[in-house]
Enzyme design. Structure first.
Site, short mmCIF file in Angstrom:
data_model
loop_
_atom_site.label_atom_id
_atom_site.label_comp_id
_atom_site.label_asym_id
_atom_site.label_seq_id
_atom_site.Cartn_x
_atom_site.Cartn_y
_atom_site.Cartn_z
N GLY A 149 14.97 87.58 65.34
CA GLY A 149 14.15 86.54 64.70
C GLY A 149 13.23 85.82 65.67
O GLY A 149 13.40 85.87 66.89
N ARG B 109 11.82 77.41 65.08
CA ARG B 109 12.23 76.01 65.13
C ARG B 109 12.66 75.57 66.53
O ARG B 109 12.81 74.39 66.81
CB ARG B 109 13.37 75.77 64.11
CG ARG B 109 12.88 75.86 62.68
CD ARG B 109 14.00 76.04 61.66
NE ARG B 109 14.47 77.42 61.59
CZ ARG B 109 15.37 77.88 60.70
NH1 ARG B 109 15.90 77.05 59.82
NH2 ARG B 109 15.74 79.14 60.71
N TYR C 190 21.31 69.87 110.35
CA TYR C 190 20.78 71.04 109.65
C TYR C 190 21.23 72.28 110.40
O TYR C 190 20.86 72.48 111.57
CB TYR C 190 19.24 71.02 109.55
CG TYR C 190 18.77 72.34 108.98
CD1 TYR C 190 19.17 72.73 107.70
CD2 TYR C 190 18.00 73.23 109.73
CE1 TYR C 190 18.81 73.96 107.19
CE2 TYR C 190 17.64 74.46 109.21
CZ TYR C 190 18.06 74.83 107.94
OH TYR C 190 17.72 76.05 107.44
C1 UD1 Z 1 20.71 82.49 57.62
C2 UD1 Z 1 21.17 82.87 56.20
C3 UD1 Z 1 21.78 81.65 55.54
C4 UD1 Z 1 22.93 81.15 56.38
C5 UD1 Z 1 22.52 80.89 57.83
C6 UD1 Z 1 23.76 80.69 58.67
C7 UD1 Z 1 19.74 84.65 55.34
C8 UD1 Z 1 18.56 84.97 54.47
N1 UD1 Z 1 20.05 83.36 55.46
O1 UD1 Z 1 19.70 81.53 57.48
O2 UD1 Z 1 22.25 81.98 54.25
O3 UD1 Z 1 23.44 79.96 55.83
O4 UD1 Z 1 21.82 82.02 58.37
O5 UD1 Z 1 23.48 80.33 59.99
O6 UD1 Z 1 20.34 85.56 55.88
N2 UD1 Z 1 16.91 87.56 62.22
C9 UD1 Z 1 16.43 88.81 62.52
N3 UD1 Z 1 15.31 89.25 61.87
C10 UD1 Z 1 14.66 88.51 60.95
C11 UD1 Z 1 15.16 87.23 60.64
C12 UD1 Z 1 16.29 86.78 61.30
O7 UD1 Z 1 16.99 89.53 63.34
O8 UD1 Z 1 13.65 89.00 60.41
C13 UD1 Z 1 18.10 87.07 62.94
C14 UD1 Z 1 17.78 85.85 63.79
O9 UD1 Z 1 17.48 86.24 65.11
C15 UD1 Z 1 19.06 85.04 63.70
C16 UD1 Z 1 19.70 85.47 62.40
O10 UD1 Z 1 19.06 86.67 62.01
O11 UD1 Z 1 19.91 85.33 64.78
C17 UD1 Z 1 19.56 84.42 61.31
O12 UD1 Z 1 18.20 84.16 61.08
P1 UD1 Z 1 17.67 82.70 60.77
O13 UD1 Z 1 16.21 82.78 60.54
O14 UD1 Z 1 18.17 81.74 61.77
O15 UD1 Z 1 18.37 82.44 59.36
P2 UD1 Z 1 18.79 81.04 58.73
O16 UD1 Z 1 17.58 80.40 58.17
O17 UD1 Z 1 19.58 80.27 59.66
CA CA Z 2 20.10 80.48 61.84
#
Ligand code: UD1
Ligand code: CA
Length: 471
Positions: free
Chosen positions: A12, A16, A368
């Site tokens: 991801g 944020r 030193y």
């Molecule tokens: C996600 C969950 C949410 C949960 C929360 C818990 C989904 C749609 N939502 O939301 O239900 O409550 O985590 O912490 O799954 N990532 C990728 N590729 C992407 C998007 C994300 O690899 O395209 C990875 C990110 O690096 C991260 C993880 O997935 O480590 C979660 O992604 P993030 O965008 O943080 O999801 P949340 O909005 O926290």
């Molecule tokens: Ca997350």
């Protein structure tokens, strides 16, 4: 359970975090965020983890490859179209004979092995239900996907925060993002995902509703402290605080005394009966031996402190080694490749770098000591400087066993002071000193009888003349 494989989603953008570096590499207690979920997944029963990488993927792969070797492999996700899309990229690397897949997110560093084991055990105990997931209630559910249940309290789906209706917004049961799924279900479900939602993404969480239609969902309650996700730097700080509390507790239960306010990385080892005072920071590959005492405010990085040694307050050590029962500080600075022998003393305002001090040698005040070797029992007086650098190269100073270097001496390297030699106070030593010799390298003192009285008279007259001329 048939073969279990882990998938960790770490591609991801981490918008944020407002950071130039990928979210999953931000450190928590001395390791990148992503280290912890990968480690937990590999301890939970999976022999192998497929990590989905994207943002900053070279750096993520380099770190994880170094830490976990052959037990991790990488799938690339580009562009990043959501957690479901990320999981799709892992599919080709999941072996055909895998029975179950445990999926965790790379931004949940506090996940514990026990929760993942319970999750996977629940999945295999209920083969008719293709998906098991952890759930928990939290005080501040904002940002998390919420668990939707029917009137019989059965899980029927997960609604992402941005897609919540007003009525659903009050739900406080959340999805921590840890699932154990039958591999056949995962393949099929991911093939059917759509992206009609507020973010236009493929949500992994939509598999929950699909699983309900294909035999049900097993929900496994977990403790919120272990399940928090890190999306911004405030959450990063909270997660680190919890992680450090866990580390301190583990070390205390192993028999060391750790005062409130110490900060210790997960990579550090502290042996029994060591005492770590308040305000101490221990980082990296540091090891503190049995009964050693690390006093208030010391900062120790990648260093070894042998049993019984005492680091007095506010000493700073980096890539150094301190021998048994040695005493360091207060306010000492041991820079890389300083090796301090058993029962040696390094006192206040002494800086060492790439210097070996043998047993029972002492440098107690203001010195030193760079690029040196100091023999057993030698004494380095206050204010001594090893002049190791000529602006182009570093040179070595060697002090023999039992030698005595008088205060305020400069040793212009390369130079050797022999065993048992004596260097007179205030000397500038530019030539080697033979063993047992006395070297004096300073101007000879001369006394002029009565001269001070005459001097004062002359100076007072000059002052009066100057005042008179100003009128
Ligand atoms: C996600 C969950 C949410 C949960 C929360 C818990 C989904 C749609 N939502 O939301 O239900 O409550 O985590 O912490 O799954 N990532 C990728 N590729 C992407 C998007 C994300 O690899 O395209 C990875 C990110 O690096 C991260 C993880 O997935 O480590 C979660 O992604 P993030 O965008 O943080 O999801 P949340 O909005 O926290
Ligand atoms: Ca997350």
């Amino acid at each position: 359970m048939s073969q279990l494989v882990a998938v960790v989603l770490a591609a991801g953008l981490g918008k944020r975090m407002k950071s130039a570096s990928p979210k999953v590499l931000h450190p928590i207690a001395g390791r990148p965020l992503v280290h912890y979920p990968v480690a937990a997944a590999l301890l939970s029963g999976a022999d192998h983890a497929v990590v989905v990488v994207g943002r900053g993927r070279e750096a993520v792969e380099t770190y994880l490859g170094g830490a976990f070797g052959q037990r991790v492999s990488f799938a690339t996700q580009s562009p990043q179209l959501g957690t479901g899309h990320a999981a799709m990229q892992a599919l080709p690397l999941i072996p055909a004979d895998a029975g179950y897949v445990v999926v965790v997110y790379g931004d949940t560093p506090l996940v514990v092995v026990d929760d993942l084991r319970r999750l996977c055990a629940a999945a295999s105990a209920t083969p008719g239900a293709p998906l098991a997931m952890l759930t928990c209630r939290v005080a501040a559910p904002g940002g998390y996907g919420r668990i939707l249940r029917d009137t019989n309290h059965r899980v029927i789906g997960v609604r992402e925060d941005r897609d919540l209706s007003e009525a659903e917004r009050g739900l406080d049961e959340v999805n921590p993002g840890m699932y154990c799924m039958r591999a056949d279900f995962l393949r099929e479900g991911l093939g059917r995902l759509e992206n009609r939602n507020a973010q236009g993404e493929y949500y992994l969480t939509d598999l929950v509703e699909m699983a309900v239609q294909r035999g049900g969902v097993v929900d496994v309650p977990g403790a919120p402290d272990n399940l928090v996700g890190v999306n911004d730097r405030a959450q990063l700080a909270e997660a680190e605080e919890r992680m450090i509390a866990r580390i301190l507790r583990r070390i205390r239960l192993e028999g060391a005394t750790i005062r409130q306010g110490a900060v210790i990385d997960d990579t550090v080892e502290v042996q029994a009966d060591a005492v770590i005072e308040t305000g101490v920071v221990l980082r990296g590959r540091t090891r503190i031996g049995e009964g050693a005492r690390i006093d208030v405010g010391c900062v120790v990085t990648d260093s070894i402190v042998e049993p019984g040694a005492h680091l007095k307050p506010y000493s700073v050590l980096t890539s150094a080694r301190v021998g048994r029962a040695a005493q360091i500080g207060p306010f000492a600075h041991l820079r890389p490749d300083s090796v301090i022998g058993e029962e040696a003393h390094v006192g206040n305002f002494v800086e060492t770098k790439k210097t070996v001090m043998h047993r029972k040698s002492k440098a107690n005040h203001l010195a030193y000591l760079g690029d040196g070797e100091i023999g057993e029992g030698a004494n380095i007086g206050a204010g001594t400087i090893f002049c190791n650098y000529d602006g182009y190269q570093k040179h070595k100073t060697t002090i023999g066993r039992g030698a005595f270097i008088g205060s305020d001496s400069q040793l212009v390297a390369p130079v050797v002071v022999g065993d048992g030699a004596y260097v007179g106070t205030g000397s500038t030593i530019t030539k080697d000193v033979p063993a047992d010799a006395l070297a004096i390298g300073r101007a000879r003192q001369e006394n002029k009888e009565g001269y001070a009285t005459r001097l004062r008279g002359r100076l007072a007259a000059a002052k009066e003349a100057a005042a008179g001329s100003k009128g």
